[in-house]
Design a protein around this motif. Sequence first.
Motif, PDB file in Angstrom:
ATOM      1  N   GLU A  82       0.869   5.030 -10.026  1.00 12.88           N
ATOM      2  CA  GLU A  82       0.091   4.111  -9.201  1.00 12.88           C
ATOM      3  C   GLU A  82      -1.158   3.635  -9.933  1.00 12.88           C
ATOM      4  O   GLU A  82      -1.583   2.482  -9.787  1.00 12.88           O
ATOM      5  CB  GLU A  82      -0.275   4.788  -7.883  1.00 12.88           C
ATOM      6  N   GLU A  83      -1.768   4.506 -10.714  1.00 18.08           N
ATOM      7  CA  GLU A  83      -2.940   4.098 -11.494  1.00 18.08           C
ATOM      8  C   GLU A  83      -2.567   3.004 -12.495  1.00 18.08           C
ATOM      9  O   GLU A  83      -3.306   2.026 -12.670  1.00 18.08           O
ATOM     10  CB  GLU A  83      -3.527   5.307 -12.226  1.00 18.08           C
ATOM     11  N   GLU A  84      -1.404   3.141 -13.142  1.00 23.32           N
ATOM     12  CA  GLU A  84      -0.960   2.113 -14.089  1.00 23.32           C
ATOM     13  C   GLU A  84      -0.734   0.788 -13.375  1.00 23.32           C
ATOM     14  O   GLU A  84      -1.065  -0.285 -13.899  1.00 23.32           O
ATOM     15  CB  GLU A  84       0.326   2.563 -14.778  1.00 23.32           C
ATOM     16  N   ARG A  85      -0.144   0.843 -12.178  1.00 27.84           N
ATOM     17  CA  ARG A  85       0.054  -0.381 -11.398  1.00 27.84           C
ATOM     18  C   ARG A  85      -1.287  -1.046 -11.100  1.00 27.84           C
ATOM     19  O   ARG A  85      -1.449  -2.267 -11.243  1.00 27.84           O
ATOM     20  CB  ARG A  85       0.762  -0.057 -10.079  1.00 27.84           C
ATOM     21  N   GLU A  86      -2.247  -0.240 -10.668  1.00 29.00           N
ATOM     22  CA  GLU A  86      -3.540  -0.792 -10.261  1.00 29.00           C
ATOM     23  C   GLU A  86      -4.272  -1.435 -11.433  1.00 29.00           C
ATOM     24  O   GLU A  86      -4.819  -2.545 -11.302  1.00 29.00           O
ATOM     25  CB  GLU A  86      -4.397   0.307  -9.648  1.00 29.00           C
ATOM     26  N   ARG A 122      -6.802   6.007   8.974  1.00 28.67           N
ATOM     27  CA  ARG A 122      -8.240   6.302   9.045  1.00 28.67           C
ATOM     28  C   ARG A 122      -8.996   5.661   7.884  1.00 28.67           C
ATOM     29  O   ARG A 122     -10.038   5.026   8.080  1.00 28.67           O
ATOM     30  CB  ARG A 122      -8.451   7.816   9.026  1.00 28.67           C
ATOM     31  N   ILE A 123      -8.457   5.802   6.680  1.00 32.46           N
ATOM     32  CA  ILE A 123      -9.132   5.248   5.505  1.00 32.46           C
ATOM     33  C   ILE A 123      -9.165   3.728   5.570  1.00 32.46           C
ATOM     34  O   ILE A 123     -10.204   3.096   5.309  1.00 32.46           O
ATOM     35  CB  ILE A 123      -8.440   5.740   4.220  1.00 32.46           C
ATOM     36  N   THR A 124      -8.044   3.122   5.936  1.00 29.20           N
ATOM     37  CA  THR A 124      -7.998   1.655   5.999  1.00 29.20           C
ATOM     38  C   THR A 124      -8.970   1.120   7.034  1.00 29.20           C
ATOM     39  O   THR A 124      -9.706   0.157   6.777  1.00 29.20           O
ATOM     40  CB  THR A 124      -6.564   1.178   6.323  1.00 29.20           C
ATOM     41  N   GLN A 125      -9.008   1.737   8.205  1.00 27.63           N
ATOM     42  CA  GLN A 125      -9.924   1.284   9.251  1.00 27.63           C
ATOM     43  C   GLN A 125     -11.372   1.364   8.793  1.00 27.63           C
ATOM     44  O   GLN A 125     -12.178   0.453   9.074  1.00 27.63           O
ATOM     45  CB  GLN A 125      -9.720   2.112  10.512  1.00 27.63           C
ATOM     46  N   SER A 126     -11.724   2.424   8.085  1.00 24.30           N
ATOM     47  CA  SER A 126     -13.112   2.574   7.638  1.00 24.30           C
ATOM     48  C   SER A 126     -13.485   1.529   6.584  1.00 24.30           C
ATOM     49  O   SER A 126     -14.641   1.096   6.514  1.00 24.30           O
ATOM     50  CB  SER A 126     -13.339   3.984   7.074  1.00 24.30           C
ATOM     51  N   ILE A 127     -12.512   1.110   5.779  1.00 28.66           N
ATOM     52  CA  ILE A 127     -12.793   0.134   4.715  1.00 28.66           C
ATOM     53  C   ILE A 127     -12.842  -1.293   5.250  1.00 28.66           C
ATOM     54  O   ILE A 127     -13.706  -2.093   4.868  1.00 28.66           O
ATOM     55  CB  ILE A 127     -11.732   0.240   3.592  1.00 28.66           C
ATOM     56  N   VAL A 128     -11.926  -1.649   6.163  1.00 28.92           N
ATOM     57  CA  VAL A 128     -11.801  -3.052   6.585  1.00 28.92           C
ATOM     58  C   VAL A 128     -12.692  -3.402   7.758  1.00 28.92           C
ATOM     59  O   VAL A 128     -12.797  -4.587   8.118  1.00 28.92           O
ATOM     60  CB  VAL A 128     -10.335  -3.396   6.934  1.00 28.92           C
ATOM     61  N   ALA A 129     -13.353  -2.420   8.373  1.00 28.88           N
ATOM     62  CA  ALA A 129     -14.212  -2.717   9.521  1.00 28.88           C
ATOM     63  C   ALA A 129     -15.275  -3.745   9.127  1.00 28.88           C
ATOM     64  O   ALA A 129     -16.048  -3.548   8.190  1.00 28.88           O
ATOM     65  CB  ALA A 129     -14.872  -1.437  10.017  1.00 28.88           C
ATOM     66  N   GLY A 130     -15.269  -4.854   9.808  1.00 29.54           N
ATOM     67  CA  GLY A 130     -16.248  -5.913   9.549  1.00 29.54           C
ATOM     68  C   GLY A 130     -15.844  -6.897   8.479  1.00 29.54           C
ATOM     69  O   GLY A 130     -16.514  -7.923   8.306  1.00 29.54           O
ATOM     70  N   LEU A 131     -14.760  -6.621   7.754  1.00 28.01           N
ATOM     71  CA  LEU A 131     -14.311  -7.575   6.728  1.00 28.01           C
ATOM     72  C   LEU A 131     -13.574  -8.738   7.377  1.00 28.01           C
ATOM     73  O   LEU A 131     -12.884  -8.582   8.379  1.00 28.01           O
ATOM     74  CB  LEU A 131     -13.369  -6.895   5.730  1.00 28.01           C
ATOM     75  N   ASP A 132     -13.726  -9.905   6.796  1.00 27.03           N
ATOM     76  CA  ASP A 132     -12.896 -11.038   7.195  1.00 27.03           C
ATOM     77  C   ASP A 132     -12.313 -11.664   5.931  1.00 27.03           C
ATOM     78  O   ASP A 132     -12.613 -11.252   4.816  1.00 27.03           O
ATOM     79  CB  ASP A 132     -13.673 -12.074   8.014  1.00 27.03           C
ATOM     80  N   GLN A 133     -11.448 -12.619   6.101  1.00 29.80           N
ATOM     81  CA  GLN A 133     -10.816 -13.302   4.969  1.00 29.80           C
ATOM     82  C   GLN A 133     -10.112 -12.338   4.021  1.00 29.80           C
ATOM     83  O   GLN A 133     -10.262 -12.433   2.800  1.00 29.80           O
ATOM     84  CB  GLN A 133     -11.836 -14.140   4.182  1.00 29.80           C
ATOM     85  N   ILE A 134      -9.348 -11.406   4.584  1.00 30.48           N
ATOM     86  CA  ILE A 134      -8.480 -10.592   3.740  1.00 30.48           C
ATOM     87  C   ILE A 134      -7.252 -11.438   3.443  1.00 30.48           C
ATOM     88  O   ILE A 134      -6.390 -11.625   4.285  1.00 30.48           O
ATOM     89  CB  ILE A 134      -8.105  -9.262   4.421  1.00 30.48           C
ATOM     90  N   ARG A 135      -7.214 -11.968   2.233  1.00 28.03           N
ATOM     91  CA  ARG A 135      -6.165 -12.913   1.873  1.00 28.03           C
ATOM     92  C   ARG A 135      -4.855 -12.218   1.542  1.00 28.03           C
ATOM     93  O   ARG A 135      -3.781 -12.773   1.764  1.00 28.03           O
ATOM     94  CB  ARG A 135      -6.609 -13.771   0.676  1.00 28.03           C
ATOM     95  N   ALA A 136      -4.937 -11.009   0.948  1.00 29.38           N
ATOM     96  CA  ALA A 136      -3.714 -10.359   0.472  1.00 29.38           C
ATOM     97  C   ALA A 136      -3.918  -8.852   0.439  1.00 29.38           C
ATOM     98  O   ALA A 136      -5.042  -8.350   0.379  1.00 29.38           O
ATOM     99  CB  ALA A 136      -3.347 -10.874  -0.918  1.00 29.38           C
ATOM    100  N   VAL A 137      -2.782  -8.146   0.467  1.00 34.54           N
ATOM    101  CA  VAL A 137      -2.758  -6.686   0.307  1.00 34.54           C
ATOM    102  C   VAL A 137      -1.732  -6.347  -0.763  1.00 34.54           C
ATOM    103  O   VAL A 137      -0.621  -6.873  -0.760  1.00 34.54           O
ATOM    104  CB  VAL A 137      -2.389  -5.973   1.628  1.00 34.54           C
ATOM    105  N   TYR A 138      -2.121  -5.434  -1.664  1.00 34.68           N
ATOM    106  CA  TYR A 138      -1.161  -4.847  -2.599  1.00 34.68           C
ATOM    107  C   TYR A 138      -1.150  -3.350  -2.352  1.00 34.68           C
ATOM    108  O   TYR A 138      -2.093  -2.633  -2.688  1.00 34.68           O
ATOM    109  CB  TYR A 138      -1.537  -5.156  -4.044  1.00 34.68           C
ATOM    110  N   SER A 139      -0.072  -2.862  -1.758  1.00 35.17           N
ATOM    111  CA  SER A 139       0.064  -1.459  -1.414  1.00 35.17           C
ATOM    112  C   SER A 139       0.956  -0.779  -2.448  1.00 35.17           C
ATOM    113  O   SER A 139       2.148  -1.061  -2.525  1.00 35.17           O
ATOM    114  CB  SER A 139       0.669  -1.315  -0.013  1.00 35.17           C
ATOM    115  N   MET A 140       0.373   0.137  -3.219  1.00 40.06           N
ATOM    116  CA  MET A 140       1.097   0.791  -4.308  1.00 40.06           C
ATOM    117  C   MET A 140       1.699   2.124  -3.901  1.00 40.06           C
ATOM    118  O   MET A 140       2.544   2.661  -4.600  1.00 40.06           O
ATOM    119  CB  MET A 140       0.144   1.005  -5.496  1.00 40.06           C
ATOM    120  N   GLY A 141       1.254   2.675  -2.751  1.00 37.75           N
ATOM    121  CA  GLY A 141       1.650   4.039  -2.420  1.00 37.75           C
ATOM    122  C   GLY A 141       2.220   4.260  -1.048  1.00 37.75           C
ATOM    123  O   GLY A 141       2.362   5.402  -0.618  1.00 37.75           O
TER     124      GLY A 141
END
Length: 344
Positions: A200-204, A235-254
């Motif tokens: 996953e680190e190599e992907r990132e 839990r981790i995702t909620q804590s990171i995205v709280a208050g964010l807008d304009q999330i154009r894309a997600v790359y989920s490696m795991g």
Amino acid sequence: MTHRFPIKEVARQSGLSTATIDRALNNRANVSPQTKARVAAAISELEGQEAQLAARGRRLFFDFVIEAPTRFSREVQQAAEQALPRIGSAVCRPRFQAQEVMNEDDVTAALSRIAKRGSHGVCIKARDLPMIRAAVDQLIASGIPVVTLVTDLTTTKRLAYVGLDNQSAGRTAAYLIAKTVGDSEGTVLTSRSNDRFLGEEEREVAFKATLTRLCPNLRIIDASGGSGVYFETSRITQSIVAGLDQIRAVYSMGGGNSAILNALEQNGSLPDVYVAHDLDHDNRRLIEDGRLSFVLHHDLRVDLQNVFQAFLHHHKLTLVPLCNTMSPIHVVTPENIPPQNKRL
């Protein structure tokens, strides 16, 4: 527990003594639930291998130690069972130990047990941690070859790495996102299951370098560490995205994509494009429903055939060396979902 296998076969498959197997099968006292589960798993594995048990040839036991969400470890086991009929030079008997989260002590204890009972090869998917690397090298020094699956332990003397070309996967994900959303302002969310999985680190690393080159105006924010397990990933995702807008894309490696999508939906910030890995049961359902845009898929059946071939060549049971252990990437969209693999 009903079964049709000799107690000695169940004992060899489970790594337990024949006396323990006898107590478990006859529901006698002083048998823990964990032991009963190991016996049941061994019988299930024997049933999956039954077609090959009638084959002639040398009998080899290979051990799989997998840290991954259950949905993925089941895919690995099914792929191994599907690969077995294609192997004609020996009777290969896989034994599986899989947990959703395994710390260093868990993995090293598992490898120590394998070393004591003996094995013809170990296939491992684990984090790149010092104690795990040392335990792997101890196995190899004792004469047991080791193959890493999907994520590598590069500083060990492992026989081979088998799995996806992770750097190519990361570049492919960046290209797909760049072509979909373009070089506009906004946020791209990345997610790995754990910091210490080298694959996953190599992907990132490859993803970030490529996306920065193609779309310098996009901002990358990381939401990693949930081990692909629903609650922690949510839990981790909620804590990171709280208050964010304009999330154009997600790359989920795991993995953990249901948790990520639900957290984004609750935040009102579903992305324009979502790139995930592996067409397991959960991701198949999500892409069929149009919630995933692309899945970067590789055929685990090919990976497991390569694992067995690497071991067989090591034991001089096949003359052809394994030249290419990297799986090609298949970009799956809602319009080209391959049919579900059936058990052979």
